[in-house]
Design a protein around this motif. Structure first.
Motif, PDB file in Angstrom:
ATOM      1  N   THR A 146      -0.761  16.157  26.022  1.00 32.78           N
ATOM      2  CA  THR A 146      -1.195  15.485  24.747  1.00 32.78           C
ATOM      3  C   THR A 146      -2.504  14.647  25.048  1.00 32.78           C
ATOM      4  OG1 THR A 146      -0.123  13.114  25.454  1.00 32.78           O
ATOM      5  CG2 THR A 146       1.268  14.822  24.772  1.00 32.78           C
ATOM      6  N   LEU A 147      -3.055  14.362  23.790  1.00 31.81           N
ATOM      7  CA  LEU A 147      -4.429  13.625  23.561  1.00 31.81           C
ATOM      8  C   LEU A 147      -4.150  12.252  23.866  1.00 31.81           C
ATOM      9  CD1 LEU A 147      -5.788  15.267  20.366  1.00 31.81           C
ATOM     10  CD2 LEU A 147      -6.521  15.868  22.980  1.00 31.81           C
ATOM     11  N   GLY A 148      -3.140  11.488  24.051  1.00 24.23           N
ATOM     12  CA  GLY A 148      -2.656  10.214  24.334  1.00 24.23           C
ATOM     13  C   GLY A 148      -2.864   9.449  23.273  1.00 24.23           C
ATOM     14  N   LYS A 149      -2.935   9.765  22.081  1.00 20.66           N
ATOM     15  CA  LYS A 149      -3.241   9.025  20.850  1.00 20.66           C
ATOM     16  C   LYS A 149      -3.104   9.833  19.316  1.00 20.66           C
ATOM     17  CE  LYS A 149      -8.393   9.351  21.044  1.00 20.66           C
ATOM     18  NZ  LYS A 149      -9.643   8.335  21.158  1.00 20.66           N
ATOM     19  N   THR A 150      -3.037   9.128  18.415  1.00 17.10           N
ATOM     20  CA  THR A 150      -2.900   9.922  17.237  1.00 17.10           C
ATOM     21  C   THR A 150      -4.426   9.789  16.537  1.00 17.10           C
ATOM     22  OG1 THR A 150      -2.119   7.748  16.070  1.00 17.10           O
ATOM     23  CG2 THR A 150      -0.517   9.614  16.765  1.00 17.10           C
ATOM     24  N   LEU A 151      -4.723  10.523  15.540  1.00 19.21           N
ATOM     25  CA  LEU A 151      -6.057  10.561  15.144  1.00 19.21           C
ATOM     26  C   LEU A 151      -6.041  10.197  13.597  1.00 19.21           C
ATOM     27  CD1 LEU A 151      -7.084  13.996  16.983  1.00 19.21           C
ATOM     28  CD2 LEU A 151      -7.242  11.388  17.696  1.00 19.21           C
ATOM     29  N   GLY A 152      -7.049   9.343  13.068  1.00 28.04           N
ATOM     30  CA  GLY A 152      -7.021   8.925  11.702  1.00 28.04           C
ATOM     31  C   GLY A 152      -8.254   7.938  11.601  1.00 28.04           C
ATOM     32  N   SER A 153      -8.085   7.362  10.263  1.00 22.04           N
ATOM     33  CA  SER A 153      -9.136   6.322   9.989  1.00 22.04           C
ATOM     34  C   SER A 153      -8.247   5.318   9.571  1.00 22.04           C
ATOM     35  CB  SER A 153      -9.802   6.760   8.756  1.00 22.04           C
ATOM     36  OG  SER A 153     -10.667   7.711   8.812  1.00 22.04           O
ATOM     37  N   THR A 154      -8.515   4.160   8.892  1.00 22.24           N
ATOM     38  CA  THR A 154      -7.696   3.119   8.506  1.00 22.24           C
ATOM     39  C   THR A 154      -7.828   2.989   7.069  1.00 22.24           C
ATOM     40  OG1 THR A 154      -9.486   1.137   8.459  1.00 22.24           O
ATOM     41  CG2 THR A 154      -8.548   1.914  10.683  1.00 22.24           C
ATOM     42  N   ASP A 155      -6.854   2.155   6.430  1.00 26.08           N
ATOM     43  CA  ASP A 155      -6.811   1.921   5.110  1.00 26.08           C
ATOM     44  C   ASP A 155      -7.905   0.611   4.667  1.00 26.08           C
ATOM     45  OD1 ASP A 155      -5.840  -0.343   6.095  1.00 26.08           O
ATOM     46  OD2 ASP A 155      -4.006  -0.546   4.911  1.00 26.08           O
ATOM     47  N   GLY A 156      -8.924   0.425   5.755  1.00 25.03           N
ATOM     48  CA  GLY A 156      -9.780  -0.783   5.321  1.00 25.03           C
ATOM     49  C   GLY A 156      -9.165  -1.917   5.937  1.00 25.03           C
ATOM     50  N   PHE A 157      -8.267  -2.214   6.303  1.00 25.37           N
ATOM     51  CA  PHE A 157      -7.565  -3.487   6.594  1.00 25.37           C
ATOM     52  C   PHE A 157      -6.761  -3.224   7.881  1.00 25.37           C
ATOM     53  CE2 PHE A 157      -7.318  -3.306   2.046  1.00 25.37           C
ATOM     54  CZ  PHE A 157      -8.508  -3.881   1.713  1.00 25.37           C
ATOM     55  N   GLY A 158      -7.171  -2.267   8.662  1.00 25.91           N
ATOM     56  CA  GLY A 158      -6.709  -1.977  10.102  1.00 25.91           C
ATOM     57  C   GLY A 158      -5.377  -1.237  10.335  1.00 25.91           C
ATOM     58  N   ASN A 159      -4.930  -0.581   9.198  1.00 24.76           N
ATOM     59  CA  ASN A 159      -3.843   0.170   9.156  1.00 24.76           C
ATOM     60  C   ASN A 159      -3.893   1.561   9.266  1.00 24.76           C
ATOM     61  OD1 ASN A 159      -1.606  -2.286   8.491  1.00 24.76           O
ATOM     62  ND2 ASN A 159      -2.967  -2.346   6.546  1.00 24.76           N
ATOM     63  N   GLU A 160      -3.402   2.245  10.243  1.00 20.72           N
ATOM     64  CA  GLU A 160      -3.611   3.490  10.428  1.00 20.72           C
ATOM     65  C   GLU A 160      -3.363   4.456   9.365  1.00 20.72           C
ATOM     66  OE1 GLU A 160      -3.241   6.895  13.971  1.00 20.72           O
ATOM     67  OE2 GLU A 160      -1.641   5.709  13.523  1.00 20.72           O
ATOM     68  N   VAL A 161      -4.228   5.368   8.881  1.00 21.34           N
ATOM     69  CA  VAL A 161      -4.097   6.416   8.021  1.00 21.34           C
ATOM     70  C   VAL A 161      -4.612   7.760   8.714  1.00 21.34           C
ATOM     71  CG1 VAL A 161      -4.495   7.624   5.798  1.00 21.34           C
ATOM     72  CG2 VAL A 161      -4.540   4.926   5.917  1.00 21.34           C
ATOM     73  N   ARG A 162      -3.548   8.563   9.171  1.00 23.24           N
ATOM     74  CA  ARG A 162      -3.709   9.708   9.999  1.00 23.24           C
ATOM     75  C   ARG A 162      -4.456  10.961   9.083  1.00 23.24           C
ATOM     76  NH1 ARG A 162       2.036  10.458  13.530  1.00 23.24           N
ATOM     77  NH2 ARG A 162       1.812   8.353  14.347  1.00 23.24           N
ATOM     78  N   PHE A 163      -5.212  11.614   9.799  1.00 16.38           N
ATOM     79  CA  PHE A 163      -6.084  12.696   9.092  1.00 16.38           C
ATOM     80  C   PHE A 163      -5.056  13.521   8.445  1.00 16.38           C
ATOM     81  CE2 PHE A 163      -9.344  12.527  12.598  1.00 16.38           C
ATOM     82  CZ  PHE A 163     -10.044  11.370  12.167  1.00 16.38           C
ATOM     83  N   HIS A 164      -5.150  14.222   7.193  1.00 14.04           N
ATOM     84  CA  HIS A 164      -4.501  15.240   6.509  1.00 14.04           C
ATOM     85  C   HIS A 164      -5.304  16.311   6.129  1.00 14.04           C
ATOM     86  CE1 HIS A 164      -2.047  11.234   4.771  1.00 14.04           C
ATOM     87  NE2 HIS A 164      -1.742  11.814   6.011  1.00 14.04           N
ATOM     88  N   PHE A 165      -4.718  17.474   6.607  1.00 16.59           N
ATOM     89  CA  PHE A 165      -5.425  18.597   6.358  1.00 16.59           C
ATOM     90  C   PHE A 165      -4.555  19.528   5.585  1.00 16.59           C
ATOM     91  CE2 PHE A 165      -2.491  19.667   9.633  1.00 16.59           C
ATOM     92  CZ  PHE A 165      -2.169  21.132   9.604  1.00 16.59           C
ATOM     93  N   THR A 166      -5.124  20.930   5.195  1.00 14.82           N
ATOM     94  CA  THR A 166      -4.387  21.808   4.302  1.00 14.82           C
ATOM     95  C   THR A 166      -3.984  23.036   5.112  1.00 14.82           C
ATOM     96  OG1 THR A 166      -5.407  21.200   2.191  1.00 14.82           O
ATOM     97  CG2 THR A 166      -4.291  23.255   2.273  1.00 14.82           C
ATOM     98  N   THR A 167      -2.615  23.587   5.227  1.00 19.35           N
ATOM     99  CA  THR A 167      -2.525  25.001   5.650  1.00 19.35           C
ATOM    100  C   THR A 167      -2.001  25.892   4.475  1.00 19.35           C
ATOM    101  OG1 THR A 167      -1.281  26.266   7.032  1.00 19.35           O
ATOM    102  CG2 THR A 167      -0.023  24.277   6.274  1.00 19.35           C
ATOM    103  N   THR A 168      -2.651  26.973   4.475  1.00 17.65           N
ATOM    104  CA  THR A 168      -2.271  27.942   3.499  1.00 17.65           C
ATOM    105  C   THR A 168      -0.987  28.574   3.785  1.00 17.65           C
ATOM    106  OG1 THR A 168      -3.398  29.909   4.422  1.00 17.65           O
ATOM    107  CG2 THR A 168      -4.529  28.660   3.027  1.00 17.65           C
ATOM    108  N   LEU A 169      -0.129  28.823   2.883  1.00 21.80           N
ATOM    109  CA  LEU A 169       1.125  29.762   3.096  1.00 21.80           C
ATOM    110  C   LEU A 169       1.000  31.273   2.729  1.00 21.80           C
ATOM    111  CD1 LEU A 169       3.312  27.130   1.041  1.00 21.80           C
ATOM    112  CD2 LEU A 169       2.725  27.127   3.368  1.00 21.80           C
TER     113      LEU A 169
END
Length: 490
Positions: A146-169
């Motif tokens: 594992t990378l040892g952490k989750t990946l994302g940005s914040t909502d501007g106030f310190g709350n994590e918002v994880r990266f969101h991608f698209t997968t095709t079906l």
């Protein structure tokens, strides 16, 4: 005689289709286990549908109401103005990633890296993959870490918002319904971790549960020159998808192989609202968008190596935000190097860096911009009470009813209390620039979603399950219910 000729014709058609589909990419083929091996594991297969957020029951046309009570009215306070920024959370760079060909690595590498799950070291001699059933059973490849952490940005106030991608079906291909092989502790061989033909529906469910997007790509037809036929195949793919994902639909199309015939059909299909292509498409500059972008095809780029994307990001960040283009990357297979690139994004421009990045799926961005253009937003102050009302438009296959609101001339220190009606399920706020910024979320089942992850942690107390439970509970607005869930995690 006719019957024999029919069989030969079918065989030739199948061979021609196989070659035509794979000329530019190795489409929907996986590794085959060596036959007749004496050390094959016991047959332990699973295909039972897993948990999925109830997207088909999501609220449409939500009516959000927020009440702000001021401690006092500052002298000379004027009428309040409210605005909606071009990018959610007031970010200045839009980054999007669309993974084509319904690849298994979309789950076991891209999704796993972002969400702190085990990923493979990507040994050039042998890459391993796994399914969600393997993950839940702790049945993982020998080289997983594992990378040892989750990946994302914040909502501007310190709350994590994880990266969101698209997968095709690939709904029209049978491999999405294939069972998974799960054998915890079996080490005689690791054939069950060889690359499969593509994602399975259960993997897609877990990808969707964490806020990511889905898109159509290739369709299983030879009649590519007949637009009417392609439109019918879009409808068939939509039907299969909704049957497989409890009603969750698709409105995003990613062009395959630069084939414009698909795009022509996608524009005609009533469900396809947003598209992406490599050529002949619109360059997206978020701060210059003044329309809802319906039926617009955005441009994206493919690179030879993930390191090239760093330069694209750095170059755009050197441009003034008003002229800054979105960075939209297309990719087929992802590996350890791509995971490290996502870490770089997190550390440099995400939650552990400058925090200027919004990384949504294209359908999430499309919805946000659509709401920004069409939502009815009103603000009114009477004495020390401020009322904000937001009426979201009714739209088919929309799943992200959320907005960021900016109010000039108002500061957090001036607020005595803030509350909202029941249709607001997520709410954060704080100072931004010369005013106040509010993030509101109206997803109807946000509490039930958080409750599911809390219960999953309580049944299996692992570090990653705890992180997920805290993350999804953290998305809720402050309430007694949220406090009760957090207490269960102490």
């Amino acid at each position: 005689m006719c019957y024999k000729f029919y069989k030969v014709t079918l065989l030739i058609s199948f061979i021609c289709f196989s070659f035509s589909s794979c000329m530019k990419k190795n489409l929907y083929t996986g590794e085959k286990n060596p036959p007749n091996d004496e050390n094959l594991p016991p047959n332990n297969e699973s295909s039972k549908p897993g948990y999925l957020y109830p997207f088909s029951k999501e609220i449409s046309g939500a009516e959000a109401e927020i009440t702000i009570n001021l401690a006092s009215v500052p002298q000379g306070m004027k009428d309040l103005d409210i605005s909606l920024p071009p990018l959610k959370y007031n970010k200045s760079l839009l980054f999007m990633l669309t993974q084509d060909d319904c690849k298994q690595s979309a789950f076991s590498m891209t999704w796993a890296a972002i969400n702190g799950k085990p990923i493979d070291v990507s040994d050039p001699n042998k890459k391993y993959y796994y399914d969600v059933e393997n993950l839940e059973a702790g049945d993982l490849p020998p080289s997983a870490y594992t990378l040892g952490k989750t990946l994302g940005s914040t909502d501007g106030f310190g709350n994590e918002v994880r990266f969101h991608f698209t997968t095709t079906l690939a709904p029209q291909w049978d491999f999405m319904r294939a069972p998974a092989t799960v054998n915890p502790g079996y080490k005689e061989n690791f054939f069950r971790f060889y690359m499969k033909a593509g994602l399975r529906w259960n993997n897609v469910r877990e990808i969707l549960n964490t806020g990511n997007g889905i898109a159509f790509h290739d369709l299983n037809t030879l009649a590519l020159d007949h637009v009417d036929s392609l439109v019918k195949h879009f409808a068939n793919a939509q039907k299969i998808t909704q049957q497989s994902l409890d009603g969750r639909g698709v409105k995003f199309f990613a062009e395959p192989n630069g084939d414009k015939r698909y795009l022509t059909a996608a524009v005609r299909d009533p469900d396809m609202e947003t598209m992406v292509a490599q050529t002949g498409a619109t360059k997206l500059i978020p701060y210059q968008v003044h329309s809802d972008l319906n039926k617009i095809t955005f441009s994206r780029v493919f690179v030879n190596h993930s390191s090239e994307v760093k330069n694209l990001v750095i170059n755009e960040l050197a441009v003034d935000p008003q002229q800054r283009a979105a960075v939209h990357i297309g990719v087929h297979e992802t590996d350890h190097e791509w995971a490290q690139f996502l870490v770089w994004l997190n550390d440099s421009y995400g939650q552990e860096g400058a925090d200027v990045l919004w990384f949504p799926s294209q359908e999430e961005y499309y919805e946000y911009n659509y709401y920004r253009q069409h939502a009815d937003v009103q603000i009114n102050r009477v004495g020390t009470e401020i009322k904000i009302k937001v009426k979201f438009p009714n739209r088919k296959n929309f799943y992200f009813p959320a907005l960021t609101l900016n109010i000039a001339g108002l500061k957090k220190s001036m607020i005595a209390s803030i509350s909202s009606n029941e249709q607001v399920t997520g709410l954060t706020y704080g100072d931004f620039g010369d005013g106040l910024s509010i993030n509101l979320d109206c997803r109807k089942f946000l509490y039930d979603h958080a409750d599911y992850y809390v219960k999953r942690y309580l049944s299996k107390r692992t570090k990653t399950n705890l992180e997920d439970a805290r993350y999804h509970t953290g998305a809720l607005k402050e309430s007694v219910q949220k406090t009760d869930l957090l207490k269960l995690l102490e």
